[in-house]
Design a protein around this motif. Sequence first.
Motif, PDB file in Angstrom:
ATOM      1  N   PHE A  81       0.847  -1.201   0.000  1.00 50.63           N
ATOM      2  CA  PHE A  81       0.000   0.000   0.000  1.00 50.63           C
ATOM      3  C   PHE A  81       0.877   1.243   0.000  1.00 50.63           C
ATOM      4  N   ASP A  82       1.883   1.274   0.872  1.00 45.51           N
ATOM      5  CA  ASP A  82       2.781   2.431   0.949  1.00 45.51           C
ATOM      6  C   ASP A  82       3.455   2.707  -0.392  1.00 45.51           C
ATOM      7  N   LEU A  83       3.753   1.640  -1.146  1.00 50.78           N
ATOM      8  CA  LEU A  83       4.405   1.787  -2.449  1.00 50.78           C
ATOM      9  C   LEU A  83       3.424   2.129  -3.567  1.00 50.78           C
ATOM     10  N   GLY A  84       2.127   2.129  -3.261  1.00 50.94           N
ATOM     11  CA  GLY A  84       1.126   2.441  -4.271  1.00 50.94           C
ATOM     12  C   GLY A  84       0.749   1.270  -5.152  1.00 50.94           C
ATOM     13  N   ARG A  85       1.107   0.047  -4.733  1.00 53.42           N
ATOM     14  CA  ARG A  85       0.766  -1.143  -5.510  1.00 53.42           C
ATOM     15  C   ARG A  85      -0.564  -1.746  -5.086  1.00 53.42           C
ATOM     16  N   ILE A  86      -1.100  -1.283  -3.980  1.00 55.82           N
ATOM     17  CA  ILE A  86      -2.448  -1.632  -3.538  1.00 55.82           C
ATOM     18  C   ILE A  86      -3.241  -0.342  -3.461  1.00 55.82           C
ATOM     19  N   ASP A  87      -4.434  -0.366  -4.029  1.00 57.94           N
ATOM     20  CA  ASP A  87      -5.244   0.849  -4.123  1.00 57.94           C
ATOM     21  C   ASP A  87      -6.219   1.008  -2.970  1.00 57.94           C
ATOM     22  N   ARG A 100       1.455   4.922   9.682  1.00 54.86           N
ATOM     23  CA  ARG A 100       2.042   4.406   8.449  1.00 54.86           C
ATOM     24  C   ARG A 100       2.673   5.543   7.645  1.00 54.86           C
ATOM     25  N   PRO A 101       3.705   5.240   6.834  1.00 54.12           N
ATOM     26  CA  PRO A 101       4.298   6.278   5.974  1.00 54.12           C
ATOM     27  C   PRO A 101       3.272   6.942   5.060  1.00 54.12           C
ATOM     28  N   VAL A 102       2.297   6.151   4.599  1.00 46.43           N
ATOM     29  CA  VAL A 102       1.199   6.683   3.777  1.00 46.43           C
ATOM     30  C   VAL A 102      -0.108   6.359   4.503  1.00 46.43           C
ATOM     31  N   PRO A 103      -0.603   7.277   5.346  1.00 53.55           N
ATOM     32  CA  PRO A 103      -1.821   6.975   6.116  1.00 53.55           C
ATOM     33  C   PRO A 103      -3.031   6.652   5.244  1.00 53.55           C
ATOM     34  N   GLY A 104      -3.092   7.249   4.044  1.00 57.49           N
ATOM     35  CA  GLY A 104      -4.211   7.008   3.156  1.00 57.49           C
ATOM     36  C   GLY A 104      -5.339   8.000   3.366  1.00 57.49           C
ATOM     37  N   ILE A 105      -6.357   7.882   2.521  1.00 58.72           N
ATOM     38  CA  ILE A 105      -7.566   8.700   2.637  1.00 58.72           C
ATOM     39  C   ILE A 105      -8.742   7.733   2.785  1.00 58.72           C
ATOM     40  N   TYR A 106      -9.820   8.224   3.396  1.00 58.73           N
ATOM     41  CA  TYR A 106     -10.869   7.304   3.844  1.00 58.73           C
ATOM     42  C   TYR A 106     -12.237   7.624   3.254  1.00 58.73           C
ATOM     43  N   SER A 107     -12.950   6.565   2.969  1.00 54.63           N
ATOM     44  CA  SER A 107     -14.334   6.689   2.516  1.00 54.63           C
ATOM     45  C   SER A 107     -15.230   7.037   3.689  1.00 54.63           C
ATOM     46  N   ILE A 108     -16.502   7.220   3.394  1.00 58.51           N
ATOM     47  CA  ILE A 108     -17.479   7.358   4.466  1.00 58.51           C
ATOM     48  C   ILE A 108     -17.539   6.042   5.249  1.00 58.51           C
ATOM     49  N   VAL A 109     -18.027   6.119   6.453  1.00 56.90           N
ATOM     50  CA  VAL A 109     -18.136   4.933   7.317  1.00 56.90           C
ATOM     51  C   VAL A 109     -19.255   4.029   6.792  1.00 56.90           C
ATOM     52  N   TYR A 110     -18.955   2.739   6.644  1.00 54.62           N
ATOM     53  CA  TYR A 110     -19.991   1.808   6.203  1.00 54.62           C
ATOM     54  C   TYR A 110     -20.311   0.746   7.251  1.00 54.62           C
ATOM     55  N   LEU A 216      -8.158   4.330   0.932  1.00 59.41           N
ATOM     56  CA  LEU A 216      -7.683   4.462  -0.445  1.00 59.41           C
ATOM     57  C   LEU A 216      -6.284   5.073  -0.461  1.00 59.41           C
ATOM     58  N   HIS A 217      -5.478   4.620  -1.399  1.00 56.46           N
ATOM     59  CA  HIS A 217      -4.181   5.259  -1.604  1.00 56.46           C
ATOM     60  C   HIS A 217      -4.422   6.681  -2.126  1.00 56.46           C
ATOM     61  N   PRO A 218      -3.616   7.657  -1.684  1.00 55.42           N
ATOM     62  CA  PRO A 218      -3.834   9.048  -2.128  1.00 55.42           C
ATOM     63  C   PRO A 218      -3.827   9.223  -3.644  1.00 55.42           C
ATOM     64  N   SER A 219      -3.168   8.346  -4.372  1.00 55.30           N
ATOM     65  CA  SER A 219      -3.152   8.447  -5.835  1.00 55.30           C
ATOM     66  C   SER A 219      -4.533   8.198  -6.437  1.00 55.30           C
ATOM     67  N   LYS A 220      -5.447   7.643  -5.628  1.00 55.99           N
ATOM     68  CA  LYS A 220      -6.813   7.376  -6.099  1.00 55.99           C
ATOM     69  C   LYS A 220      -7.830   8.334  -5.485  1.00 55.99           C
ATOM     70  N   ALA A 221      -7.355   9.475  -5.010  1.00 56.41           N
ATOM     71  CA  ALA A 221      -8.249  10.440  -4.363  1.00 56.41           C
ATOM     72  C   ALA A 221      -9.371  10.902  -5.293  1.00 56.41           C
ATOM     73  N   HIS A 222      -9.093  10.951  -6.586  1.00 61.43           N
ATOM     74  CA  HIS A 222     -10.113  11.405  -7.546  1.00 61.43           C
ATOM     75  C   HIS A 222     -11.307  10.460  -7.626  1.00 61.43           C
ATOM     76  N   LEU A 223     -11.146   9.236  -7.149  1.00 67.26           N
ATOM     77  CA  LEU A 223     -12.232   8.253  -7.196  1.00 67.26           C
ATOM     78  C   LEU A 223     -13.113   8.285  -5.953  1.00 67.26           C
ATOM     79  N   LEU A 224     -12.654   8.987  -4.931  1.00 66.18           N
ATOM     80  CA  LEU A 224     -13.358   8.939  -3.645  1.00 66.18           C
ATOM     81  C   LEU A 224     -14.801   9.444  -3.718  1.00 66.18           C
ATOM     82  N   PRO A 225     -15.096  10.568  -4.388  1.00 65.07           N
ATOM     83  CA  PRO A 225     -16.506  11.016  -4.434  1.00 65.07           C
ATOM     84  C   PRO A 225     -17.446   9.963  -5.010  1.00 65.07           C
ATOM     85  N   GLY A 226     -17.032   9.298  -6.089  1.00 68.35           N
ATOM     86  CA  GLY A 226     -17.889   8.283  -6.698  1.00 68.35           C
ATOM     87  C   GLY A 226     -18.066   7.065  -5.809  1.00 68.35           C
TER      88      GLY A 226
END
Length: 248
Positions: A81-87, A100-110, A216-226
């Motif tokens: 995940f930190d390396l961006g190989r897991i989304d 973690r080195p890359v804490p990530g970004i989070y969806s709404i709570v499910y 989500l990995h920060p590289s996929k932040a654009h997908l978070l709204p959807g």
Amino acid sequence: MAKVMRHLTGFSAAYLLLTAFPLAAETLIVTLFSGDVPPYIMKVNGKRQGITIDLFTLLAKYTPHEYVLREAPVVRAMHEFDLGRIDIEPGVTPAWRKHRPVPGIYSIVYEEATDVIVFKEKNRFELNDVSDLYGKTIGVVRGYSYPGYDQAFASGKIKKVENSIEEHLLKQLALDRIEQIFLGYRTVLYFKKQGGLFQNLAIGDVVGRNSISLRLHPSKAHLLPGINAALKKMLDSGEIQAIFDKYQ
């Protein structure tokens, strides 16, 4: 009239331009930790099933993306995940990954997940305060955190015995090798339903509550709204609750 027609023509052109290029579908790698974590991930007759698998099957209906579920040991999955190989990492609360080195970004709570103390009936007692466990030994899943108790574990006031597999921890309890454990409520219910060694285990007081999201990995932040919009639809329709109900 000509002015109105020009306005409509401009609107139509803009509309066609927008609809001609929908948001691109992506192939997203989702981590599944190796081993069984019932009822979230388990293998039955050689086939993976559980809450997490059903969740992404449903999410694929509400988003254009393909979700590829990839198994890996916990340590490797965190590194990938930190390396961006897991989304996406499912089933996480931000506090678990803040260091973690890359804490990530989070969806709404499910999901609102609850952890409980579990005993054999003969050893059951009421847990009102952390101090009620001083001098006792608690079995926990390796790597899991219980903020209300972590200081007592670190100081040695409560002894912690770890196991990497939920089922093995329950077996230790059922076979009197340990007198109490901390475990997720849904997991305990799942195993009690299987009967056998686990049928008569007693569920005690709550020892933790966690608001669960997708990480989500920060590289996929654009997908978070959807993804958030899809999760909200699934929550509002009751489809996520139906998945939980299926496994308890």
